[in-house]
Design a protein around this motif. Structure first.
Motif, short mmCIF file in Angstrom:
data_model
loop_
_atom_site.label_atom_id
_atom_site.label_comp_id
_atom_site.label_asym_id
_atom_site.label_seq_id
_atom_site.Cartn_x
_atom_site.Cartn_y
_atom_site.Cartn_z
N MET A 37 0.84 -1.21 0.00
CA MET A 37 0.00 0.00 0.00
C MET A 37 0.87 1.26 0.00
SD MET A 37 -3.00 1.19 -0.13
CE MET A 37 -3.76 2.77 0.15
N ILE A 38 1.85 1.27 0.92
CA ILE A 38 2.74 2.43 1.01
C ILE A 38 3.54 2.58 -0.29
CG2 ILE A 38 4.83 3.29 2.13
CD1 ILE A 38 3.59 2.16 4.76
N ILE A 39 4.00 1.44 -0.80
CA ILE A 39 4.79 1.49 -2.04
C ILE A 39 3.95 2.02 -3.19
CG2 ILE A 39 5.95 0.03 -3.77
CD1 ILE A 39 6.76 -1.77 -1.31
N ALA A 40 2.71 1.57 -3.25
CA ALA A 40 1.82 2.03 -4.31
C ALA A 40 1.59 3.53 -4.19
CB ALA A 40 0.48 1.28 -4.21
N LEU A 41 1.39 3.98 -2.96
CA LEU A 41 1.18 5.42 -2.72
C LEU A 41 2.41 6.21 -3.14
CD1 LEU A 41 -0.67 6.00 0.67
CD2 LEU A 41 -1.11 7.07 -1.53
N THR A 42 3.57 5.71 -2.74
CA THR A 42 4.82 6.40 -3.07
C THR A 42 4.99 6.50 -4.57
OG1 THR A 42 5.70 5.33 -1.11
CG2 THR A 42 7.26 6.50 -2.49
N CYS A 43 4.68 5.41 -5.26
CA CYS A 43 4.80 5.41 -6.72
C CYS A 43 3.85 6.44 -7.32
CB CYS A 43 4.46 4.03 -7.29
SG CYS A 43 5.81 2.87 -7.05
N LEU A 44 2.64 6.46 -6.81
CA LEU A 44 1.65 7.42 -7.30
C LEU A 44 2.15 8.85 -7.11
CD1 LEU A 44 -1.97 6.29 -6.34
CD2 LEU A 44 -1.16 7.20 -8.53
N VAL A 45 2.69 9.10 -5.93
CA VAL A 45 3.19 10.45 -5.63
C VAL A 45 4.35 10.78 -6.56
CG1 VAL A 45 4.42 11.83 -3.90
CG2 VAL A 45 2.43 10.47 -3.23
N ALA A 46 5.25 9.82 -6.75
CA ALA A 46 6.40 10.06 -7.62
C ALA A 46 5.93 10.38 -9.03
CB ALA A 46 7.29 8.82 -7.64
N ILE A 47 4.95 9.62 -9.52
CA ILE A 47 4.44 9.86 -10.87
C ILE A 47 3.79 11.24 -10.94
CG2 ILE A 47 2.66 9.15 -12.52
CD1 ILE A 47 3.28 6.21 -11.48
N ALA A 48 3.04 11.58 -9.89
CA ALA A 48 2.38 12.89 -9.86
C ALA A 48 3.41 14.00 -9.87
CB ALA A 48 1.51 13.00 -8.60
N VAL A 49 4.48 13.82 -9.09
CA VAL A 49 5.52 14.85 -9.02
C VAL A 49 6.21 15.00 -10.38
CG1 VAL A 49 7.81 15.36 -8.07
CG2 VAL A 49 5.93 14.67 -6.54
N ILE A 50 6.52 13.87 -11.01
CA ILE A 50 7.19 13.92 -12.31
C ILE A 50 6.29 14.60 -13.33
CG2 ILE A 50 7.99 12.50 -14.24
CD1 ILE A 50 8.97 10.49 -12.00
N ALA A 51 5.00 14.22 -13.31
CA ALA A 51 4.05 14.82 -14.24
C ALA A 51 3.97 16.33 -14.00
CB ALA A 51 2.68 14.19 -14.06
N PHE A 52 3.96 16.69 -12.72
CA PHE A 52 3.88 18.11 -12.34
C PHE A 52 5.10 18.86 -12.87
CE2 PHE A 52 4.78 21.50 -9.23
CZ PHE A 52 3.60 22.21 -9.34
N ILE A 53 6.28 18.28 -12.66
CA ILE A 53 7.52 18.92 -13.12
C ILE A 53 7.51 19.06 -14.63
CG2 ILE A 53 10.02 18.57 -13.38
CD1 ILE A 53 9.90 17.25 -10.55
N LEU A 54 7.07 18.00 -15.32
CA LEU A 54 7.08 18.02 -16.79
C LEU A 54 6.11 19.05 -17.34
CD1 LEU A 54 7.36 14.24 -17.72
CD2 LEU A 54 9.09 16.04 -17.93
N LEU A 111 3.55 9.12 6.36
CA LEU A 111 3.50 7.82 5.68
C LEU A 111 4.15 6.74 6.53
CD1 LEU A 111 4.35 8.61 1.97
CD2 LEU A 111 2.14 8.01 2.95
N GLY A 112 4.80 7.16 7.61
CA GLY A 112 5.44 6.18 8.48
C GLY A 112 6.83 5.79 8.04
N LYS A 113 7.42 6.59 7.12
CA LYS A 113 8.75 6.26 6.63
C LYS A 113 9.85 6.74 7.58
CE LYS A 113 9.05 6.55 1.75
NZ LYS A 113 9.18 7.55 0.70
N LEU A 114 9.46 7.62 8.48
CA LEU A 114 10.46 8.19 9.39
C LEU A 114 10.09 7.86 10.82
CD1 LEU A 114 11.00 11.76 7.95
CD2 LEU A 114 12.72 9.98 8.08
N SER A 115 11.11 7.64 11.63
CA SER A 115 10.84 7.46 13.06
C SER A 115 10.60 8.83 13.66
CB SER A 115 12.02 6.78 13.74
OG SER A 115 13.08 7.70 13.89
N ASP A 116 9.95 8.81 14.81
CA ASP A 116 9.63 10.06 15.48
C ASP A 116 10.90 10.87 15.74
OD1 ASP A 116 7.26 11.40 16.40
OD2 ASP A 116 8.17 11.32 18.40
N ALA A 117 11.95 10.19 16.22
CA ALA A 117 13.20 10.87 16.55
C ALA A 117 13.82 11.49 15.30
CB ALA A 117 14.17 9.90 17.20
N ASP A 118 13.85 10.71 14.21
CA ASP A 118 14.40 11.21 12.94
C ASP A 118 13.64 12.45 12.48
OD1 ASP A 118 16.43 9.49 12.65
OD2 ASP A 118 15.42 8.16 11.21
#
Ligand SMILES: [Zn+2]
Length: 134
Positions: free
Chosen positions: A1-18, A57-64
């Protein structure tokens, strides 16, 4: 699920940049002395947004998350201080005070009107004492 979301975001960002980039390119470079600072500020804001996003997204620990956020905020404060310093240091707000047009003393003889390149105590033409600037 997280990977799918990340991919979606990446695609959206690339599309936005383009789609946005071609419009941004012809814009002339801003000549403001704050331009590079503003850019840095924007970059830091962007990093903060990314950080929050990744944290959510839970990719970072609270301390980080907390330590990176602190670093970014510290950097941001530095940039803001620099902008303030630049703004205060610039003479734009106040035009430089004009010196009152002073009559050149010792260059023109009051008695005969002869002009001299240098200040003289006595007129070279009539020999009368001239006003010398102190
Ligand atoms: Zn004279």
């Amino acid at each position: 699920m997280i990977i799918a979301l990340t991919c979606l975001v990446a695609i959206a960002v690339i599309a936005f940049i383009l789609t946005v980039r071609p419009n941004d390119l012809p814009e002339p470079e801003p000549v403001s002395p704050f331009a590079h600072l503003d850019e840095r500020k924007a970059a830091i804001y962007e990093n903060l947004r990314d950080l929050q996003f990744e944290y959510r997204l839970g990719k970072l620990s609270d301390a980080d998350y907390q330590s990176t956020k602190r670093d970014l905020q510290k950097e941001l404060a530095g940039v803001m201080a620099e902008i303030d310093k630049l703004r205060n240091g610039l003479p734009v707000a106040e035009p430089p005070k004009q010196k009152p047009a002073k009559k050149p003393v010792g260059l023109v003889c009051d008695s005969c009107g002869a002009k001299f390149e240098k200040e003289l105590k006595f007129c070279g033409e009539c020999g009368k004492p001239m006003q010398v600037a102190k």
